[in-house]
Scaffold this motif. Structure first.
Motif, PDB file in Angstrom:
ATOM      1  N   GLU A  27       0.828  -1.205   0.000  1.00  0.00           N
ATOM      2  CA  GLU A  27       0.000   0.000   0.000  1.00  0.00           C
ATOM      3  C   GLU A  27       0.866   1.261   0.000  1.00  0.00           C
ATOM      4  O   GLU A  27       1.890   1.335   0.688  1.00  0.00           O
ATOM      5  CB  GLU A  27      -0.921   0.012   1.214  1.00  0.00           C
ATOM      6  N   ILE A  28       0.426   2.232  -0.764  1.00  0.00           N
ATOM      7  CA  ILE A  28       1.088   3.538  -0.804  1.00  0.00           C
ATOM      8  C   ILE A  28       0.033   4.576  -0.432  1.00  0.00           C
ATOM      9  O   ILE A  28      -1.058   4.609  -1.014  1.00  0.00           O
ATOM     10  CB  ILE A  28       1.657   3.839  -2.209  1.00  0.00           C
ATOM     11  N   LYS A  29       0.338   5.403   0.544  1.00  0.00           N
ATOM     12  CA  LYS A  29      -0.602   6.434   1.018  1.00  0.00           C
ATOM     13  C   LYS A  29      -0.674   7.597   0.027  1.00  0.00           C
ATOM     14  O   LYS A  29       0.265   7.849  -0.724  1.00  0.00           O
ATOM     15  CB  LYS A  29      -0.139   6.973   2.372  1.00  0.00           C
ATOM     16  N   GLU A  30      -1.791   8.286   0.051  1.00  0.00           N
ATOM     17  CA  GLU A  30      -2.030   9.533  -0.687  1.00  0.00           C
ATOM     18  C   GLU A  30      -2.144   9.372  -2.199  1.00  0.00           C
ATOM     19  O   GLU A  30      -2.009  10.353  -2.938  1.00  0.00           O
ATOM     20  CB  GLU A  30      -0.966  10.586  -0.354  1.00  0.00           C
ATOM     21  N   LEU A  31      -2.407   8.167  -2.689  1.00  0.00           N
ATOM     22  CA  LEU A  31      -2.621   7.995  -4.125  1.00  0.00           C
ATOM     23  C   LEU A  31      -3.951   8.628  -4.519  1.00  0.00           C
ATOM     24  O   LEU A  31      -4.924   8.573  -3.768  1.00  0.00           O
ATOM     25  CB  LEU A  31      -2.630   6.510  -4.500  1.00  0.00           C
ATOM     26  N   ASN A  32      -3.976   9.216  -5.715  1.00  0.00           N
ATOM     27  CA  ASN A  32      -5.195   9.813  -6.250  1.00  0.00           C
ATOM     28  C   ASN A  32      -4.982  10.011  -7.739  1.00  0.00           C
ATOM     29  O   ASN A  32      -3.877   9.805  -8.257  1.00  0.00           O
ATOM     30  CB  ASN A  32      -5.486  11.153  -5.557  1.00  0.00           C
ATOM     31  N   ASP A  33      -6.018  10.427  -8.418  1.00  0.00           N
ATOM     32  CA  ASP A  33      -5.926  10.797  -9.822  1.00  0.00           C
ATOM     33  C   ASP A  33      -4.807  11.831  -9.955  1.00  0.00           C
ATOM     34  O   ASP A  33      -4.779  12.815  -9.209  1.00  0.00           O
ATOM     35  CB  ASP A  33      -7.278  11.368 -10.258  1.00  0.00           C
ATOM     36  N   SER A  34      -3.891  11.611 -10.883  1.00  0.00           N
ATOM     37  CA  SER A  34      -2.731  12.508 -11.018  1.00  0.00           C
ATOM     38  C   SER A  34      -3.150  13.961 -11.248  1.00  0.00           C
ATOM     39  O   SER A  34      -2.451  14.873 -10.826  1.00  0.00           O
ATOM     40  CB  SER A  34      -1.822  12.036 -12.151  1.00  0.00           C
ATOM     41  N   LYS A  35      -4.300  14.172 -11.896  1.00  0.00           N
ATOM     42  CA  LYS A  35      -4.764  15.540 -12.157  1.00  0.00           C
ATOM     43  C   LYS A  35      -5.207  16.255 -10.875  1.00  0.00           C
ATOM     44  O   LYS A  35      -5.289  17.472 -10.851  1.00  0.00           O
ATOM     45  CB  LYS A  35      -5.912  15.529 -13.172  1.00  0.00           C
ATOM     46  N   LYS A  36      -5.480  15.495  -9.835  1.00  0.00           N
ATOM     47  CA  LYS A  36      -5.922  16.088  -8.564  1.00  0.00           C
ATOM     48  C   LYS A  36      -4.758  16.343  -7.608  1.00  0.00           C
ATOM     49  O   LYS A  36      -4.963  16.874  -6.524  1.00  0.00           O
ATOM     50  CB  LYS A  36      -6.958  15.181  -7.895  1.00  0.00           C
ATOM     51  N   LEU A  37      -3.564  15.931  -8.002  1.00  0.00           N
ATOM     52  CA  LEU A  37      -2.376  16.111  -7.169  1.00  0.00           C
ATOM     53  C   LEU A  37      -1.497  17.214  -7.739  1.00  0.00           C
ATOM     54  O   LEU A  37      -1.435  17.406  -8.949  1.00  0.00           O
ATOM     55  CB  LEU A  37      -1.566  14.809  -7.115  1.00  0.00           C
ATOM     56  N   SER A  38      -0.780  17.898  -6.869  1.00  0.00           N
ATOM     57  CA  SER A  38       0.170  18.911  -7.327  1.00  0.00           C
ATOM     58  C   SER A  38       1.348  18.220  -8.006  1.00  0.00           C
ATOM     59  O   SER A  38       1.611  17.032  -7.777  1.00  0.00           O
ATOM     60  CB  SER A  38       0.668  19.747  -6.151  1.00  0.00           C
ATOM     61  N   GLU A  39       2.065  18.963  -8.817  1.00  0.00           N
ATOM     62  CA  GLU A  39       3.264  18.416  -9.453  1.00  0.00           C
ATOM     63  C   GLU A  39       4.255  17.929  -8.390  1.00  0.00           C
ATOM     64  O   GLU A  39       4.854  16.865  -8.521  1.00  0.00           O
ATOM     65  CB  GLU A  39       3.915  19.464 -10.354  1.00  0.00           C
ATOM     66  N   LYS A  40       4.390  18.696  -7.313  1.00  0.00           N
ATOM     67  CA  LYS A  40       5.299  18.318  -6.227  1.00  0.00           C
ATOM     68  C   LYS A  40       4.886  16.980  -5.612  1.00  0.00           C
ATOM     69  O   LYS A  40       5.730  16.108  -5.376  1.00  0.00           O
ATOM     70  CB  LYS A  40       5.314  19.415  -5.156  1.00  0.00           C
ATOM     71  N   LYS A  41       3.594  16.798  -5.355  1.00  0.00           N
ATOM     72  CA  LYS A  41       3.111  15.550  -4.750  1.00  0.00           C
ATOM     73  C   LYS A  41       3.298  14.374  -5.712  1.00  0.00           C
ATOM     74  O   LYS A  41       3.698  13.285  -5.302  1.00  0.00           O
ATOM     75  CB  LYS A  41       1.635  15.701  -4.343  1.00  0.00           C
ATOM     76  N   ARG A  42       3.030  14.588  -7.009  1.00  0.00           N
ATOM     77  CA  ARG A  42       3.249  13.518  -7.997  1.00  0.00           C
ATOM     78  C   ARG A  42       4.711  13.093  -8.012  1.00  0.00           C
ATOM     79  O   ARG A  42       5.030  11.906  -8.056  1.00  0.00           O
ATOM     80  CB  ARG A  42       2.813  13.980  -9.395  1.00  0.00           C
ATOM     81  N   GLU A  43       5.616  14.074  -7.966  1.00  0.00           N
ATOM     82  CA  GLU A  43       7.048  13.777  -7.975  1.00  0.00           C
ATOM     83  C   GLU A  43       7.470  13.039  -6.702  1.00  0.00           C
ATOM     84  O   GLU A  43       8.358  12.196  -6.751  1.00  0.00           O
ATOM     85  CB  GLU A  43       7.873  15.056  -8.154  1.00  0.00           C
ATOM     86  N   GLU A  44       6.843  13.346  -5.572  1.00  0.00           N
ATOM     87  CA  GLU A  44       7.144  12.638  -4.319  1.00  0.00           C
ATOM     88  C   GLU A  44       6.675  11.185  -4.389  1.00  0.00           C
ATOM     89  O   GLU A  44       7.351  10.282  -3.887  1.00  0.00           O
ATOM     90  CB  GLU A  44       6.451  13.328  -3.137  1.00  0.00           C
ATOM     91  N   LEU A  45       5.508  10.958  -4.983  1.00  0.00           N
ATOM     92  CA  LEU A  45       4.931   9.613  -5.040  1.00  0.00           C
ATOM     93  C   LEU A  45       5.598   8.733  -6.103  1.00  0.00           C
ATOM     94  O   LEU A  45       5.644   7.509  -5.950  1.00  0.00           O
ATOM     95  CB  LEU A  45       3.424   9.701  -5.313  1.00  0.00           C
ATOM     96  N   PHE A  46       6.107   9.338  -7.163  1.00  0.00           N
ATOM     97  CA  PHE A  46       6.667   8.584  -8.286  1.00  0.00           C
ATOM     98  C   PHE A  46       7.701   7.536  -7.849  1.00  0.00           C
ATOM     99  O   PHE A  46       7.560   6.357  -8.186  1.00  0.00           O
ATOM    100  CB  PHE A  46       7.255   9.555  -9.321  1.00  0.00           C
ATOM    101  N   PRO A  47       8.763   7.905  -7.093  1.00  0.00           N
ATOM    102  CA  PRO A  47       9.761   6.885  -6.722  1.00  0.00           C
ATOM    103  C   PRO A  47       9.188   5.804  -5.796  1.00  0.00           C
ATOM    104  O   PRO A  47       9.625   4.653  -5.847  1.00  0.00           O
ATOM    105  CB  PRO A  47      10.878   7.680  -6.042  1.00  0.00           C
ATOM    106  N   LEU A  48       8.214   6.166  -4.963  1.00  0.00           N
ATOM    107  CA  LEU A  48       7.578   5.170  -4.094  1.00  0.00           C
ATOM    108  C   LEU A  48       6.818   4.142  -4.936  1.00  0.00           C
ATOM    109  O   LEU A  48       6.870   2.940  -4.662  1.00  0.00           O
ATOM    110  CB  LEU A  48       6.613   5.842  -3.119  1.00  0.00           C
ATOM    111  N   ILE A  49       6.125   4.624  -5.948  1.00  0.00           N
ATOM    112  CA  ILE A  49       5.373   3.728  -6.835  1.00  0.00           C
ATOM    113  C   ILE A  49       6.332   2.824  -7.606  1.00  0.00           C
ATOM    114  O   ILE A  49       6.121   1.616  -7.705  1.00  0.00           O
ATOM    115  CB  ILE A  49       4.478   4.537  -7.793  1.00  0.00           C
ATOM    116  N   ILE A  50       7.397   3.392  -8.128  1.00  0.00           N
ATOM    117  CA  ILE A  50       8.402   2.615  -8.868  1.00  0.00           C
ATOM    118  C   ILE A  50       8.971   1.508  -7.979  1.00  0.00           C
ATOM    119  O   ILE A  50       9.119   0.357  -8.398  1.00  0.00           O
ATOM    120  CB  ILE A  50       9.542   3.538  -9.376  1.00  0.00           C
TER     121      ILE A  50
END
Length: 188
Positions: A27-50
């Motif tokens: 499980e990864i916290k704070e996942l959502n539709d990428s359009k609903k997340l800030s660019e900063k939040k998407r960049e933070e989540l990207f390596p966790l998802i990878i």
């Protein structure tokens, strides 16, 4: 296990279509539709998802979109993901399965299904990074700012400089007085 699939770049005037699919390992916290997340939040989540998924990302260039059509590019990207990410079920965000019998689809899955949310983030971040990377090669277009989408500023750049090799020539612009090229063939 579920493989979530989503895309980024279906509608822009330039740049690739990027389709991502993945199975989450944990499980990864704070996942959502990428359009609903800030660019900063998407960049933070990207390596966790990878790190915490089995994933595959497919790029289809503007030239491929012009030559084969958007539907064909989406279908073949999804098929490539299905070959590379083994799962019991495959779920795509949206309202169509592109003629793929084993693909399920759900509208707003990118906001309600964590695997699809994660795929939307991989696709969006990968595409945005690509557009930033090519921006210095095409300094007249400011790709790093609008990421190829049809903003007023981007349309003005096309009016001034014409299209470059990263543009989709089959995407016509009323603002340039271009006629629609005809209905895209259904290739599935």
């Amino acid at each position: 296990m579920l493989c979530g699939i989503d895309e980024a770049g279906r509608g822009p005037l330039s740049g690739p279509l990027v389709v991502a699919g993945l199975r989450l390992k944990k499980e990864i916290k704070e996942l959502n539709d990428s359009k609903k997340l800030s660019e900063k939040k998407r960049e933070e989540l990207f390596p966790l998802i990878i790190e915490d998924s089995d994933y595959h990302i497919v790029f289809k260039s503007a030239k491929q979109i012009d030559e084969k059509g958007l539907s064909y590019c989406l279908k073949t990207a999804i098929e490539e993901i299905m070959q590379n990410v083994k799962a019991d079920e495959y779920l795509m965000d949206g309202n169509t399965s592109f003629g793929i019998n084993t693909l399920q689809h759900k509208i707003k899955a990118d906001a309600t299904v964590k695997e699809v949310s994660a795929a939307s983030i991989l696709a969006k971040v990968s595409r945005d990074r690509y557009m930033k990377k090519i921006a210095p090669l095409y300094p007249n277009y400011d790709f790093d700012k609008h990421k190829g989408y049809g903003t007023k500023a981007h349309v003005e750049k096309i009016k001034e400089f014409g299209r470059c090799s990263e543009h989709r020539y089959t995407f016509r612009l009323k603002a340039l007085g271009e006629e629609k090229i005809g209905v895209q063939k259904n290739l599935f």
